[in-house]
Structures are given as structure tokens and as C-alpha cells.
Design a protein around this motif. Sequence first.
Motif, PDB file in Angstrom:
ATOM      1  N   PRO A 459       0.809  -1.222   0.000  1.00 53.55           N
ATOM      2  CA  PRO A 459       0.000   0.000   0.000  1.00 53.55           C
ATOM      3  C   PRO A 459       0.841   1.270   0.000  1.00 53.55           C
ATOM      4  N   VAL A 460       0.334   2.283  -0.687  1.00 50.75           N
ATOM      5  CA  VAL A 460       0.995   3.584  -0.735  1.00 50.75           C
ATOM      6  C   VAL A 460       0.902   4.238   0.637  1.00 50.75           C
ATOM      7  N   ARG A 461       2.041   4.673   1.165  1.00 49.51           N
ATOM      8  CA  ARG A 461       2.058   5.290   2.497  1.00 49.51           C
ATOM      9  C   ARG A 461       1.861   6.800   2.422  1.00 49.51           C
ATOM     10  N   GLY A 462       2.264   7.409   1.314  1.00 48.54           N
ATOM     11  CA  GLY A 462       2.153   8.849   1.182  1.00 48.54           C
ATOM     12  C   GLY A 462       1.050   9.247   0.216  1.00 48.54           C
ATOM     13  N   GLU A 463       1.359  10.187  -0.683  1.00 50.07           N
ATOM     14  CA  GLU A 463       0.376  10.666  -1.647  1.00 50.07           C
ATOM     15  C   GLU A 463       0.881  10.433  -3.062  1.00 50.07           C
ATOM     16  N   LEU A 464      -0.044  10.330  -3.985  1.00 52.16           N
ATOM     17  CA  LEU A 464       0.264  10.276  -5.406  1.00 52.16           C
ATOM     18  C   LEU A 464      -0.472  11.425  -6.082  1.00 52.16           C
ATOM     19  N   PRO A 465       0.018  11.882  -7.235  1.00 48.63           N
ATOM     20  CA  PRO A 465      -0.633  13.005  -7.921  1.00 48.63           C
ATOM     21  C   PRO A 465      -1.878  12.611  -8.705  1.00 48.63           C
ATOM     22  N   LEU A 466      -2.287  11.364  -8.594  1.00 43.29           N
ATOM     23  CA  LEU A 466      -3.493  10.877  -9.264  1.00 43.29           C
ATOM     24  C   LEU A 466      -4.321  10.066  -8.263  1.00 43.29           C
ATOM     25  N   PRO A 467      -5.617   9.932  -8.492  1.00 39.99           N
ATOM     26  CA  PRO A 467      -6.408   8.994  -7.690  1.00 39.99           C
ATOM     27  C   PRO A 467      -5.819   7.588  -7.830  1.00 39.99           C
ATOM     28  N   PHE A 468      -5.928   6.790  -6.768  1.00 39.35           N
ATOM     29  CA  PHE A 468      -5.348   5.446  -6.865  1.00 39.35           C
ATOM     30  C   PHE A 468      -6.140   4.433  -6.055  1.00 39.35           C
ATOM     31  N   ILE A 469      -5.935   3.176  -6.432  1.00 39.45           N
ATOM     32  CA  ILE A 469      -6.522   2.047  -5.727  1.00 39.45           C
ATOM     33  C   ILE A 469      -5.397   1.123  -5.293  1.00 39.45           C
ATOM     34  N   ASP A 470      -5.293   0.872  -3.995  1.00 37.08           N
ATOM     35  CA  ASP A 470      -4.377  -0.144  -3.482  1.00 37.08           C
ATOM     36  C   ASP A 470      -5.111  -1.474  -3.505  1.00 37.08           C
TER      37      ASP A 470
END
Length: 488
Positions: A459-470
Motif C-alpha cells: 500500500p501507498v504510504r504517502g500521496e500520489l498526484p493521481l487517484p489510486f486504488i491499493d
Amino acid sequence: MSDELTRLANSVLWPGFLGTEAPEWLLAELRDGLAGVVYFGQNISDGMPELSAALREANPGALIGIDEEGGSVTRLESATGSTLPGAAQLGAVDDIEASRATGAELARRARAAGVDVVLGPVADVNTDPRNPVIGVRSFGADAALVARHAVATVDGIQSGGVSACVKHFPGHGDTHLDSHHALPVITLDTSVIEDVHLEPFRAVVAAGVDAVMTAHIVVPAWGEKPATLNPVVLGKLRAMGFDGVIITDALDMAAIRESVGIGGGAVQALAAGADLLCIGNPTNPGSAALPDQDERDFLAARETIVAALRDGTLPRERVEQARDRVRALAAKLQAATPTAAAPYDAAAIVRRALRVVGEADAAASALAVVDARRRSTLAVDSAAGYVAEALAGDGFRVRLDVERASDAERDAALDAASAAGGRVVLLVDRPEVEPAQRALIDQVAGRDAGAVVVNVGLPVRGELPLPFIDAAAASRVSAEVVRELLIR
């Protein structure tokens, strides 16, 4: 005398083999006391029950194992992708009954193929997000969470009349090297190893797990040898009260093959306290694998063991002890009465595990998938095409080897996805630790704010510049559930 020693050596060996039918050399060794075999992807076909029956005709007490975890690691469904949740998904849901039910379903499928030992679950606590070999194969980074779900999964597997083999003792979760290719060294303070990484193993031993697999990792404070070959490390497992079968990770992995060799590894592992030697997947040498690599690897181990028994450098009593443990497990499995598996809904568990951030689930009429995951490894088929195929459906998909692709190749893949119509989906598995994947996400964000990232890794712990699904697993069922979410 040599025939007797050959049979003794055979009784603790567990080779893999090439092909979907048992080769004659393997059947002959089974008739001469070989402990059993391990199935890998190259052995899988519609004829699994018949293959298993042929092996047991040669040796009724043969243990047949398979490296099957669900999620990102499957052999039974290697052609199409796993339809079981993976460990990280079960850890995210944190529902003990879901893990127990998944173990029971895994056992049901194994028995249907004639398999009686499942090489799972993973009891490693994945504390290093860079880990290239464990990752989402672990229930998580918290020892207590891993312990309770490992115990529940073991209970589910073993209630189904199949032995579980938890792995990889003393814990492969804090490494950034893959022991298929190198020899990882764990430099943690031993108090951390004892308190964190050994805790799930203590729990499964207390719960009655049948088998434990060793790791090819070095803990310098406990000696220079990898755990598989180290009597100090394996002694810690026995000191926990474990009297079941200690199974080695594959001795043909580079960590052993390219150091002491398969034969030397076999003798040292037995001397250290291992009971059943997995010679593993004969495709491990990669392009260097020979057409008869399976038999060559087996004989390298067997002949070295026989020589060590003959000259006394390997005590016969130690090998007889290992043989007796293996036979006791085989007898237990032959007498097992499995509990019937209850109705099971894998997709429902996977849906509960998804983490949706931003407008990731905005309705789309079609998906254009850019598959930028890392290349496959020997342990995990990371780049398996079935994930992108199930996610894209009848829509566009393209594979992009982002670590090697030129700027022009990246632009061409993104241009093609945009031109295909539908919502652009960027499929990744290491967005926070692989700079090339993160750079591609940033590039897509600059081109198309409506794109979405689907992450099948940790899972992503921080932020991404796009919506995301883990999604937390590179599996068919994960891709299908994500597609249901994205397509309305």
C-alpha cells in the motif's frame, strides 16, 4: 551398503521436476524411497490428479507439495492468475475467519490436485518496504497481525487434511535482496528479530503447524552461515518446541547454488538440523538451465549426501532422525480426515481489502491499461499478463518495461492508451520505491488528470498526484474486482 545409504538419502530429498508428466528417473527414485516431489508452474495441467496418482503408485508414502499462497503467488492457477486473496489483502481486512476460510479453500484445491503439503502461509513480517521477494506475500508489517493471520490460515489448511509449511524462518521480511539471486544479510539488532520477526513463528508452532521452511538469509550475530545451513538458527526453532518437519527453501537458489553448491548445501542443511531438502524449481538457473536440470540437481544433492554418510562427515543418526520426521508426517496425512470446506467467496474478501483514494472509482465506460509493473522474479510472476488482461477486459492494454524504456517508448505507450479511448489506468506495483514507476505516474498526471493508478504492491504510504486504488495483490481476482469498481 551403498543401496541402503542411497535409500536413506532419498528419504530426505524433495525435488522438483520438468514437465507435466513424471519422468522415469523420478518414478524410479520414488520406488527407491524418495520422500516425494514439489510442484511448480511447469508441472501444472488438467491432469494433476492423475500425475499425483502416478507418483503415489511409485511410492504410496510420497509427500507432494506445492508452492501455493494465493494472491500474487500461485502455481495451480499459474496460467490464469490466482482466484484466492493474498496475505496482504487478508491482513488489510483483518478478519480471522476470512483467513481461516481462505486456508480451508486452499487445502480443498490442493487435495483436488492430489497435493498434501502447501508451502504457505508466509509468516514473515514485512518491515522493509523495499523488499523485492516478500512484500504483499506477507500479512503486513505488524508482528501481532501477522501472527494471528498465519495461525488462522494454518488452521484452515490443516483442518482440510493438508499440511501447512510456514515460511521463511527466522523471517525474510527485513531485506531488500532476493535470495533467489543473492544472499541477504539481516543486520537488525537480535532483540528486534526475537521480538518482531520470530513472533509469528512462535505463534504457529504453539498452534501445531506441521512444517516450517527455512530462509537463505544470514544473521551475523548468529553466525556466518545462512539460516538453512546454520545449527544455531535452526536450534532456535527447536527451542520453541517445534518437533515437526523443517523444510529447506530451495537449495538450487543462487544463495546456496553459487556459494556452497547444491550438494554442499544439502549436507550442511542436514547437519544443521533440517529434515526435508527442497531441491526446488529446476528453472532457477534461468537461461543456464539444461534439459535435464531436474535430474542433475537431484543427483548433485543425493550423491553428496551419500558420500558424506559413507565417510562419516554426516552422522547417519541425524539423517535417520530427519527421515523419521518426514515419515511421521506422511503417516499423519494418510490418516487425516479433512473437514469439508464451506462455501467461499474470494471476491467478497478482496473487495473489503481495496483502498480507494481520491476519485479513483469514478465511472468509466472502458479502460486503457498501461502495465508498468516490474519484471517477474523466480518467486513471484510480477509481470504476469493475466492481471492487465483481466483489468482491461476487451479494452486496450500495453506492457511497458518502464525501467528500461526510452523516453520515446514511454511517450508512445501513453499516446496509444490515450488514443484508445476510455479511462487511462496505470498498473504499478512499487510506486514508492521504484523511481521509474513514480516518474511515470508524475508524467501521466501531467498529461491526464482523469487517469487512475492501480497499485498491486504494498500500500501507498504517502500521496500520489493521481487517484489510486491499493489492491495489494497481482492476481486475477484482484484485477476483476478492481475492474468492477471502475466500470459502471
